[in-house]
Design a protein around this motif. Sequence first.
Motif, short mmCIF file in Angstrom:
data_model
loop_
_atom_site.label_atom_id
_atom_site.label_comp_id
_atom_site.label_asym_id
_atom_site.label_seq_id
_atom_site.Cartn_x
_atom_site.Cartn_y
_atom_site.Cartn_z
N MET A 1 -60.53 12.24 18.10
CA MET A 1 -61.00 10.39 18.16
C MET A 1 -59.86 9.03 17.84
N ASP A 2 -58.24 9.45 18.49
CA ASP A 2 -57.71 8.20 18.36
C ASP A 2 -58.65 7.17 19.00
N HIS A 3 -57.96 6.51 18.25
CA HIS A 3 -58.20 4.51 18.67
C HIS A 3 -59.70 4.26 18.56
N LYS A 4 -61.10 5.16 17.85
CA LYS A 4 -61.54 4.63 17.61
C LYS A 4 -62.10 3.73 16.58
N VAL A 5 -63.17 3.33 16.16
CA VAL A 5 -63.14 2.42 15.11
C VAL A 5 -64.14 2.54 14.22
N ALA A 6 -64.12 2.86 13.03
CA ALA A 6 -65.32 3.16 12.19
C ALA A 6 -65.34 2.61 11.42
N LEU A 7 -66.85 1.75 10.98
CA LEU A 7 -66.89 1.08 9.79
C LEU A 7 -67.76 1.60 8.67
N ILE A 8 -66.76 1.99 7.65
CA ILE A 8 -67.37 2.60 6.28
C ILE A 8 -68.15 2.10 5.30
N THR A 9 -69.59 1.57 5.19
CA THR A 9 -70.31 1.17 3.84
C THR A 9 -69.65 1.80 2.49
N GLY A 10 -69.22 1.03 1.38
CA GLY A 10 -68.72 1.33 0.70
C GLY A 10 -67.95 2.31 0.34
N GLY A 11 -66.95 1.90 0.84
CA GLY A 11 -65.67 3.16 1.72
C GLY A 11 -64.50 2.93 1.01
N ALA A 12 -64.34 2.16 -0.19
CA ALA A 12 -63.73 2.49 -0.97
C ALA A 12 -62.80 3.28 -1.77
N THR A 13 -64.24 4.20 -2.12
CA THR A 13 -64.64 5.16 -3.30
C THR A 13 -65.50 5.95 -3.27
N GLY A 14 -65.12 7.48 -4.32
CA GLY A 14 -66.36 8.44 -4.01
C GLY A 14 -66.20 8.85 -2.23
N ILE A 15 -67.48 9.60 -1.82
CA ILE A 15 -67.59 9.92 -1.03
C ILE A 15 -67.14 9.08 0.79
N GLY A 16 -66.60 7.73 0.47
CA GLY A 16 -66.35 6.66 1.29
C GLY A 16 -65.48 6.71 1.40
N LYS A 17 -64.90 6.44 0.03
CA LYS A 17 -63.39 6.93 0.37
C LYS A 17 -62.61 8.19 1.46
N GLN A 18 -63.43 9.47 0.77
CA GLN A 18 -63.10 10.43 1.14
C GLN A 18 -63.14 10.55 3.31
N THR A 19 -64.33 9.39 3.29
CA THR A 19 -64.94 9.56 4.54
C THR A 19 -63.60 8.73 5.34
N ALA A 20 -63.24 8.12 4.55
CA ALA A 20 -62.60 6.73 5.53
C ALA A 20 -60.87 8.15 5.78
N ILE A 21 -60.19 8.99 4.55
CA ILE A 21 -59.52 9.60 4.02
C ILE A 21 -59.08 10.63 5.63
N GLN A 22 -60.53 11.12 5.93
CA GLN A 22 -60.63 11.94 6.98
C GLN A 22 -60.93 11.78 9.03
#
Length: 259
Positions: A1-22
Amino acid sequence: MDHKVALITGGATGIGKQTAIQLAEKGCNVVINYRNSALEAETLANELNRRYGTKNIEVQGDVANSSDCERMVSKAMEVFQKIDILVHNAGPYIQERKPLTEYEMDEWNYLLQGNLTSAFYLAKLVIPSMRKQKWGRIITMGFDRVETAPGWIYRSAFAAAKTGLASLTRTIAIEEAKNGITANMVSPGDIKSEWKEKTIADAVSYMKSAPERRREGTGEDIARTIAFLADEKSDLITGCILSATGGMDVLGKVFREND
C-alpha cells in the motif's frame, strides 16, 4: 500500500493508534485525526515519520461536527491531494448506563451524530475523489452482531447509531462497487481499555504467564483486520461486517442488566 493516504478518525490513541502504526508499516501516509489528544497525535505522527519514512500529519476535529469534517478533509487534500482509505474509528460513547428515557436530548443527538451521521459527512467528502481514481477503501467500526440489529440494554443510542452505520456501510458498498470503492465494517470484541494500545505479542505473553487466562483482544488484532480490508488485493470483499471477537460471546452481556 505504498503511497496510499489513510485518514483515521480518532487515530491518536487506542485502536486508532494501532491502526495508524499498522498502515504506516505497510507504506501508507497517515492523517491522524484527534479531538483532544493533540500531544499524542503529534508524537505519533513524528514516530511514524521516523520509523517508517512515511509522511504523516495530525489534524484536530470533532467528527460529530460537519464543519470540522470539512476542515479535516480539506487539510488532508491540501497536503496529499487525495484520500485513498477512510478508517472511521472515532465514535462517542457514554459510560454511564441508563435507560432510553434518561438520555438528555443533547446526549442522544451527539451519540447519533458522532457514530452515524459523521460517517455520512466523511463519506460524502471523500467518495468523489475516490471515484476519480477508481479506488477507495471505507472501513467503519461496529460491535458484535450489529448486523442483526440487536437491542442493547442501557445503550440505546449507541446501539441504534451503530446498527444504522452497519446498514449505511453496506449501502455504500453497493452504490460504489462500480467505482472500485469497497466499504466494510469491523466489529471488535470486548477489548479492555488497557489493551487497546497493546500488541498481540503482549497478549500471548500475558496468557503464557498464567495458562488459565483467556487470550485478551488487543488494538493490534483490530488494526490487522482493518489493514487486511484496506489492502489492494481485498477488492472482492465489500459490504461485509467482520467480527474479531476471539470466539467470545460478546453480545451476551448486552441483554443482562448487571453487565
